[in-house]
Design an enzyme around this catalytic site. Structure first.
Site, PDB file in Angstrom:
ATOM      1  N   THR A 577       3.742   4.592  11.001  1.00  0.00           N
ATOM      2  CA  THR A 577       2.626   4.620  10.058  1.00  0.00           C
ATOM      3  C   THR A 577       3.087   4.974   8.642  1.00  0.00           C
ATOM      4  O   THR A 577       4.227   5.352   8.436  1.00  0.00           O
ATOM      5  CB  THR A 577       1.572   5.646  10.515  1.00  0.00           C
ATOM      6  OG1 THR A 577       2.241   6.860  10.832  1.00  0.00           O
ATOM      7  CG2 THR A 577       0.822   5.154  11.714  1.00  0.00           C
ATOM      8  N   ASP A 578       2.149   4.855   7.698  1.00  0.00           N
ATOM      9  CA  ASP A 578       2.473   5.142   6.298  1.00  0.00           C
ATOM     10  C   ASP A 578       2.093   6.569   5.920  1.00  0.00           C
ATOM     11  O   ASP A 578       1.736   6.826   4.779  1.00  0.00           O
ATOM     12  CB  ASP A 578       1.714   4.187   5.373  1.00  0.00           C
ATOM     13  CG  ASP A 578       1.856   2.752   5.793  1.00  0.00           C
ATOM     14  OD1 ASP A 578       2.998   2.314   5.925  1.00  0.00           O
ATOM     15  OD2 ASP A 578       0.837   2.073   6.002  1.00  0.00           O
ATOM     16  N   SER A 603       0.783  11.025   2.577  1.00  0.00           N
ATOM     17  CA  SER A 603       0.347   9.649   2.566  1.00  0.00           C
ATOM     18  C   SER A 603       1.345   8.916   1.689  1.00  0.00           C
ATOM     19  O   SER A 603       1.486   9.226   0.515  1.00  0.00           O
ATOM     20  CB  SER A 603      -1.056   9.543   1.987  1.00  0.00           C
ATOM     21  OG  SER A 603      -1.354   8.194   1.776  1.00  0.00           O
ATOM     22  N   ARG A 604       2.093   7.973   2.277  1.00  0.00           N
ATOM     23  CA  ARG A 604       3.228   7.416   1.534  1.00  0.00           C
ATOM     24  C   ARG A 604       2.817   6.346   0.549  1.00  0.00           C
ATOM     25  O   ARG A 604       3.537   6.076  -0.379  1.00  0.00           O
ATOM     26  CB  ARG A 604       4.259   6.856   2.518  1.00  0.00           C
ATOM     27  CG  ARG A 604       4.875   7.974   3.303  1.00  0.00           C
ATOM     28  CD  ARG A 604       6.035   7.555   4.158  1.00  0.00           C
ATOM     29  NE  ARG A 604       6.263   8.629   5.118  1.00  0.00           N
ATOM     30  CZ  ARG A 604       5.980   8.568   6.398  1.00  0.00           C
ATOM     31  NH1 ARG A 604       5.473   7.461   6.891  1.00  0.00           N
ATOM     32  NH2 ARG A 604       6.191   9.590   7.183  1.00  0.00           N
ATOM     33  N   VAL A 605       1.703   5.692   0.763  1.00  0.00           N
ATOM     34  CA  VAL A 605       1.344   4.618  -0.160  1.00  0.00           C
ATOM     35  C   VAL A 605      -0.012   4.805  -0.821  1.00  0.00           C
ATOM     36  O   VAL A 605      -0.307   4.160  -1.813  1.00  0.00           O
ATOM     37  CB  VAL A 605       1.360   3.244   0.560  1.00  0.00           C
ATOM     38  CG1 VAL A 605       2.756   2.884   0.975  1.00  0.00           C
ATOM     39  CG2 VAL A 605       0.421   3.244   1.744  1.00  0.00           C
TER      40      VAL A 605
END
Ligand code: ATP
Ligand code: MG
Length: 745
Positions: A577-578, A603-605
């Site tokens: 997941t991101d 939350s990477r994006v």
């Protein structure tokens, strides 16, 4: 003058000639056309009559109607009984499902009766003569249709002969037997094989005959026709509120609308069955993921293909499948109905209604396994997917097309976050799919009721594979949900899908894999469990504008044991997941709800999709919280802290309080930003921790009423200059002092 009269007479003569001859020419053209059309129609009729069908089943059903009165009485009594039972338990849903079950029972008895009666009628004259009169036509049709499939060719590579069987209800004329045999021999010799030709009799076929080459069957029997009849009748879904009369009428309509004809299919045989899994042979050309149908009407999906046997999961009631049961290919990859008509409904993983609201008419189906959009088809995540939860939208923002994991121990509010996120999509045009895997029926019903209460069910589908469903149902549920969400994505719309939860999904898949005899790996999960979840979650995407710009946002949920996020399945899904929202059991028990652990959540994006304003206020919040956590850890045991430390601790505590939020109370983005701004500016210093939420609400109300300019800034979501920050702060202070005055007054 005379000249003029002559010219008129000449003209009239010319016109007369033109009319007479021209009309002839025109007529001949039209006649030619008419003839040609007529010929084409004749030809079409001829080909239609060349496809042979069985004689119609006699419509002498009137004599079973009195019998059905008994059934009718039974069905009504059953429904009434269910009602009484339900009123004792006081649950409407149990009532519906019980009623449905009893009606289904009564109906299947009625179907039995109808099919048995049809079998009797067709076994008698004049039906028998009618069918014998057509035998030569069937033979010609078989000879025309007969084909060698790739599976047969493969079989012949290892064996020198292929089994060819002609089974009939009665002895056939020798000429038919020979003609068919000769055709099979000629065809097989072309590819260097020869037939092993068997001619059998089987009175249970009732009439007509069945020809089998390798695994392919050409069926011209009454038994098959009755089988189709039963399937057609059983396929009519029950509505929970149907009364017996409507039921019977519906079934008779089914008989009337049934089409005759012959069927062509590939056949196999069950070798062994255990716990919803079976092994079969035959079915030479079968593909992975294809649907098969067992003799009793159950369906299954192929999950394993070996050189000499095929492994398959059985959906639904597998007690009726036993070794030796015949299986036929249905000729389709496992798919589910998709589309608008599923919104507002609770369905099982095959798309059948579970809510007693009647049959779902979906115009489209999509395969449950579908390749994820490719890289060029995608665009970067850039639009926010607001959950309405401060702790998430401010600190771990989610973007449309993102995959954000919700992870935590049991009873830490995982489902609540997902449900709030769904509720917050109201009015945004985003469609939601909630996939419940291995949950209690009661939990799912509670969620449905909540969603209904907050008006969220209108744009939501619940796909339900409860704990009581077989592992195969639980296994396909998220894939089915993904197919439903993808439909909207390809329509250019946005969809949010929640998988609650993938730990149970992994367990169901482990069960299937172990039953299929696949080698087990870490924690006894099969080696491809990573691939299982990766290919599921890869289907979430933000499509590029050229592809319609739709999106699927996925919120998978994982349950951990004692906060252990380094176990096998959690690490897998974290890496797919991101980002993740980690819910902490300790925080939850302290009353910090939602219990988002800010340190472990990322939350990477998603920050690309946050408004500039939110980014501005939350970056400060993040830093302050990190500082607070550090100090809080150190000072846990000491009571003697200096004033500066106490101040940091105090404001940290207030900030944590600002992140607390009730369930079912999603907040628009600007109100979230406002509260966080107010707290980090120290405006909430005098507010008690438990009043924080009301404080935010009141502040927003006042600001909106009195300071439209500042409110507009917040609504626009742009970055605030130093000057604007000062103005906003002043406006808020004004609101607060007014509030203080009214309270004092
Ligand atoms: P399970 O492991 O059983 O699936 P879960 O992690 O999904 O549990 P929930 O069912 O969402 O957790 O919530 C557990 C309990 O916590 C519920 O009773 C719910 O009402 C309560 N709860 C969740 N979020 C909040 C909140 N923000 N405020 C107050 N109570 C909450
Ligand atoms: Mg839950």
């Amino acid at each position: 003058m005379l000249h003029f009269v002559y010219s008129i007479i000449n003209f009239l003569i010319l016109a007369a000639i033109l009319v007479v001859f021209g009309r002839k020419a025109v007529l001949s053209i039209f006649r030619g056309r008419r003839e040609r059309i007529g010929k084409a129609l004749d030809e079409a009729e001829e080909t239609a009559s060349r496809t042979v069908s069985l004689p119609e089943i006699p419509e002498a059903f009137s004599d079973i109607v009195p019998e059905s009165a008994k059934v009718e009485a039974e069905a009504i009594r059953a429904a009434a009984e269910a009602e009484v039972l339900a009123s004792q338990k006081r649950t409407e849903d149990t009532s519906l499902s019980l009623r449905r079950e009893m009606l289904a029972d009564a109906r299947s008895r009625l179907i039995d009766r109808i099919v048995a009666r049809a079998a009797e009628l067709t076994a008698e004259e004049p039906y028998q003569s009618a069918i014998r009169a057509k035998e030569a036509d069937y033979a010609a049709e078989i000879i025309r249709r007969m084909e060698i499939t790739p599976g047969d060719v493969a079989y012949l590579r290892h064996h020198d002969q292929l089994y060819v069987t002609l089974t009939s209800a009665h002895p056939l004329p020798q000429s038919i037997v020979d003609a068919i045999g000769a055709r099979a021999e000629a065809m097989l010799s072309e590819i260097g094989g020869k037939p092993s030709y068997w001619v059998k009799e089987d009175p249970s076929l009732i009439g007509g005959f069945r020809f089998r080459v390798g695994d392919t069957v050409y069926d011209f029997t009454v038994a098959d026709r009755l089988y189709q009849l039963r399937r057609d009748l059983e396929g009519r879904e029950l509505r929970g509120d149907e009364d017996a009369d409507a039921l019977i009428r519906d079934l008779f309509e089914g008989i009337a609308s049934m089409d005759g004809g012959i069927s062509e299919f590939q056949l196999g045989r069950v070798l062994s069955v255990s716990d919803g899994i079976c092994w079969m042979d035959g079915l030479a050309d079968i593909m992975y993921g294809e649907v098969v149908e067992f003799e009793g009407g159950e369906r299954g999906m192929v999950l394993d293909i070996e050189s000499d046997r095929i492994g398959c999961v059985i959906y639904g009631r597998y007690e009726r499948v036993e070794s030796g049961t015949k299986v036929r290919r249905v000729g389709q990859i496992a798919s589910v109905p998709v589309g608008e008509s599923l919104l507002g409904r609770v369905v099982d993983p095959l798309g059948a209604a579970l809510d007693g609201k009647g049959r779902i008419f979906a115009s489209e189906r999509r395969p449950i396994e579908c390749p994820a959009p490719s890289i060029p088809d995608r665009a970067a995540v850039s639009r926010p997917m607001h959950t309405g939860i401060r702790a998430i939208d401010a600190l771990v923002p989610i973007g449309k097309g993102q995959r954000e994991l919700i992870i935590g121990d049991r009873q830490t509010g995982k489902t609540s976050i997902a449900v709030d996120a769904i509720i917050n999509q109201k009015g945004t045009g985003t469609v939601c799919i909630y996939v419940a895997i291995g949950q209690k029926d009661s939990t799912v019903m509670e969620i449905r009721d909540r969603l209904t209460k907050y008006g969220a069910m209108d744009y939501t589908t619940i796909v339900c594979a409860p704990a009581s469903a077989s592992a195969s149902f639980q296994y396909i549920a998220p894939f089915a949900g993904a197919a439903m969400a993808e439909y909207f994505m390809h329509e250019g719309r946005d969809a949010l899908i929640v998988y609650d939860d993938l730990s149970k999904h992994a367990v169901a898949y482990r069960e299937l894999s172990l039953l299929l005899g696949r080698p087990s790996g870490r924690e006894a999960y099969p080696g491809d469990v990573f691939y299982l979840h990766a290919r599921l979650l890869e289907r979430a995407a933000q499509l590029s504008p050229e592809n319609g710009g739709g999106s699927v946002t996925a919120l998978p949920i994982i349950e951990t044991q004692a906060g252990d996020i380094s176990a096998y399945i959690p690490t897998n899904v974290i890496s797919i997941t991101d980002g993740q929202i980690f819910l902490d059991a300790d925080l939850f028990n302290e009353g910090q709800r939602p219990a988002v652990n800010v340190g472990l959540s990322v939350s990477r994006v998603g920050s690309a999709a946050q408004t500039k304003l939110m980014k501005q206020v939350s970056s400060r919040l993040r830093m302050d919280l990190a500082q607070y956590r550090e100090l809080a850890g150190f000072t846990q045991f000491g009571s003697d802290v200096d004033a500066a430390t106490r101040r940091v601790l105090e404001s940290g505590r207030r900030m944590m309080a600002a992140l607390r939020q009730r369930r079912f109370d999603p907040l628009p983005d600007w109100k979230q930003a406002l509260l966080i701004f107010a707290v980090s500016e120290g405006l909430a210093d005098g507010v008690a921790v438990e009043d924080m939420e009301d404080f935010g609400e009141k502040l927003a109300e006042r600001l909106e009423a009195k300071h439209p300019r500042e409110t507009a800034w917040l609504l626009a979501g742009g970055k605030l200059s130093n000057e604007e920050r000062g103005d906003l702060r002043a406006a808020l202070e004004e609101c607060l002092s007014e509030a203080g005055e009214t309270e004092a007054a």
